[in-house]
Design an enzyme around this catalytic site. Structure first.
Site, mmCIF file in Angstrom:
data_model
loop_
_atom_site.group_PDB
_atom_site.id
_atom_site.type_symbol
_atom_site.label_atom_id
_atom_site.label_comp_id
_atom_site.label_asym_id
_atom_site.label_seq_id
_atom_site.Cartn_x
_atom_site.Cartn_y
_atom_site.Cartn_z
ATOM 1 N N TRP A 36 0.794 -1.143 -0.005
ATOM 2 C CA TRP A 36 -0.039 0.022 0.026
ATOM 3 C C TRP A 36 0.905 1.393 0.131
ATOM 4 O O TRP A 36 1.909 1.268 0.726
ATOM 5 C CB TRP A 36 -0.854 0.043 1.097
ATOM 6 C CG TRP A 36 -1.808 1.154 1.456
ATOM 7 C CD1 TRP A 36 -2.550 1.834 0.469
ATOM 8 C CD2 TRP A 36 -1.808 1.708 2.618
ATOM 9 N NE1 TRP A 36 -3.345 2.637 1.104
ATOM 10 C CE2 TRP A 36 -3.042 2.864 2.345
ATOM 11 C CE3 TRP A 36 -1.517 1.775 3.837
ATOM 12 C CZ2 TRP A 36 -3.608 3.746 3.412
ATOM 13 C CZ3 TRP A 36 -1.911 2.415 4.878
ATOM 14 C CH2 TRP A 36 -3.035 3.616 4.492
ATOM 15 N N ASP A 90 -1.002 -5.542 9.340
ATOM 16 C CA ASP A 90 -1.909 -4.612 8.928
ATOM 17 C C ASP A 90 -3.172 -5.467 8.469
ATOM 18 O O ASP A 90 -3.222 -6.480 7.439
ATOM 19 C CB ASP A 90 -1.383 -3.952 7.655
ATOM 20 C CG ASP A 90 -2.268 -2.714 7.222
ATOM 21 O OD1 ASP A 90 -3.501 -2.648 7.859
ATOM 22 O OD2 ASP A 90 -1.780 -1.816 6.467
ATOM 23 N N LYS A 122 -13.729 -0.571 5.783
ATOM 24 C CA LYS A 122 -14.427 -1.575 4.905
ATOM 25 C C LYS A 122 -15.609 -2.250 5.412
ATOM 26 O O LYS A 122 -16.668 -2.498 4.820
ATOM 27 C CB LYS A 122 -13.418 -2.302 4.084
ATOM 28 C CG LYS A 122 -12.449 -1.326 3.060
ATOM 29 C CD LYS A 122 -11.709 -0.465 3.506
ATOM 30 C CE LYS A 122 -10.754 0.244 2.506
ATOM 31 N NZ LYS A 122 -9.789 1.051 3.221
#
Length: 397
Positions: free
Chosen positions: A132, A213, A248
């Protein structure tokens, strides 16, 4: 001379900058596959029914809006612990697990970085290649020397597990290693359980510090299965950091609801770690906001709402899988038969295999926006645009 006169113009964020470019595009049929947001079949950010009900319940009993504790809402932190590590986890019962409410997954990573600067003199940190985009910037600005370990093999279109293990084995003891617990961003390729065991063995053997993560719990297989990696690492007998997010999974992007959890050796160590984490929070944003945490803890603490959330999350996950299949079939209909790997990937993103030049052509000629690295957000596809995207990809290849 003003101190502002020589301030350089910073480059645009590689993802959010795409959204700005997309917004300025006047074409009616444009498609934004750049930003990591789940969109429903109508191309909208959904309001989950469980969240709507929880919000109504909270509104029915309004209360004062005082400051939360530095580490956040207690009921929320309990819900985060149990979701990631299990309600019956020994970690929770023993008191050796530190969990704080954070400003989304990014805020959790940032507070974790600030804590590690105090806890360890080692300033070396490894992220996956690729990773990311914000990982590099976030940890570099926190003062870490950021390098990478091999992860994606563009030739085989899969994980370079041997390269990954070799790079981790070569790392100095104390090096922090950022690992994607599930739904790897940006590639969509996750390690197998057997590969995770090999990674865990190297992490323990070399004395590395894993920072997991976990931004997409529930988007690979299900909530329980997607927690397998942090639960396994928690048994290794070493410090483990986990940054998590509900952006999300609850569709609460603007509420910035996340958490940082740290596995320690015992309750005494946990108390000392928490004291340092709270200083990092206090000197960064003082204490977290209330509303998003209240919604999440309300849903996860109510059996009916929790069941409803599981069903809605499953619906999002299955729709993404359906869009992967539709994209593959659309590509094959246009003669692109070597992109079947799209359905092998998991989560919201796909590394579609296009070059930077091809991705720029997608934007310029077809109004389809993805990152120059070839990442597209499959969760932004729907029945109305998937054929257009498939045709555009076929045209630029």
């Amino acid at each position: 001379m003003s101190i502002l006169a020589s301030v350089p113009l910073a480059p645009r964020d590689p993802i959010l900058g795409l959204t700005e470019q997309f917004a300025a595009d006047p074409r009616a049929g444009k498609v934004n596959l750049g930003v990591g947001v789940y969109l429903d079949e109508n191309g909208k950010v959904p309001l989950l029914e469980c969240v709507r009900i929880a919000e109504q319940q909270l509104a029915a009993t309004p209360g004062p809006r005082g400051y939360l504790p530095i580490d956040g809402m207690a009921s929320y932190n309990t819900a985060v612990r149990e979701l990631i590590f299990g309600a019956g986890s020994e970690l929770v019962a023993s008191g050796r697990l530190v969990t704080i409410e954070a400003l989304g997954g990014t805020g959790a990573l940032k507070i974790g970085a600030e804590f590690l600067k105090v806890a360890s003199p080692q300033r070396r940190l490894l992220i996956s290649d690729p990773s990311w985009e914000n990982h590099q910037a976030l940890f570099s600005r926190a003062g870490f020397d950021v390098a990478s370990y091999r992860y994606y093999d563009p030739v085989r279109r899969g994980i370079d597990i041997d390269g990954m293990l070799a790079d981790l084995t070569a790392a100095e003891p104390g090096t922090v290693v950022v690992l994607h617990a599930c739904c790897h961003n940006p590639t969509g390729y996750d390690l197998t359980p057997e590969q995770w065991e090999r990674v865990a063995a190297v992490v323990v053997g070399r004395g590395l510090v894993p920072f997991l993560d976990l931004a997409y719990q529930g988007f690979a297989t299900d909530v329980e299965a997607d927690a397998a990696v942090p639960r396994r690492f928690a048994t290794l007998g070493i410090p483990v950091l986990v940054a998590s997010s509900f952006s999300k999974s609850f569709s609460l992007y603007g509420e910035r609801v996340g958490g940082l959890s740290i596995v320690t050796a015992d309750a005494d160590e946990a108390a000392r770690v928490l004291s340092q984490v709270k200083i990092a929070v206090r000197t960064t944003y003082s204490n977290p906001p209330t509303h998003g945490a209240a919604l999440v803890s309300r849903v996860l603490g109510d059996a009916g709402l929790r069941t409803q959330w599981d069903a809605e999350l499953s619906g999002m996950r299955e729709r993404i899988k359906a869009m992967r299949q539709a994209l593959r079939e659309g590509l094959e209909a246009h003669g692109v038969t070597d992109m079947g790997f799209v359905t092998d990937q998991v989560g919201m993103f796909s590394y579609c295999g296009l070059s930077a030049e091809q991705m720029r052509a997608l934007r310029a000629e077809h109004g389809v926006y993805g990152t120059d690295a070839g990442r597209i957000c499959v969760a932004a596809l729907n029945q109305a645009n998937v054929e257009q995207v498939a045709a555009a990809i076929a045209a630029v290849r």
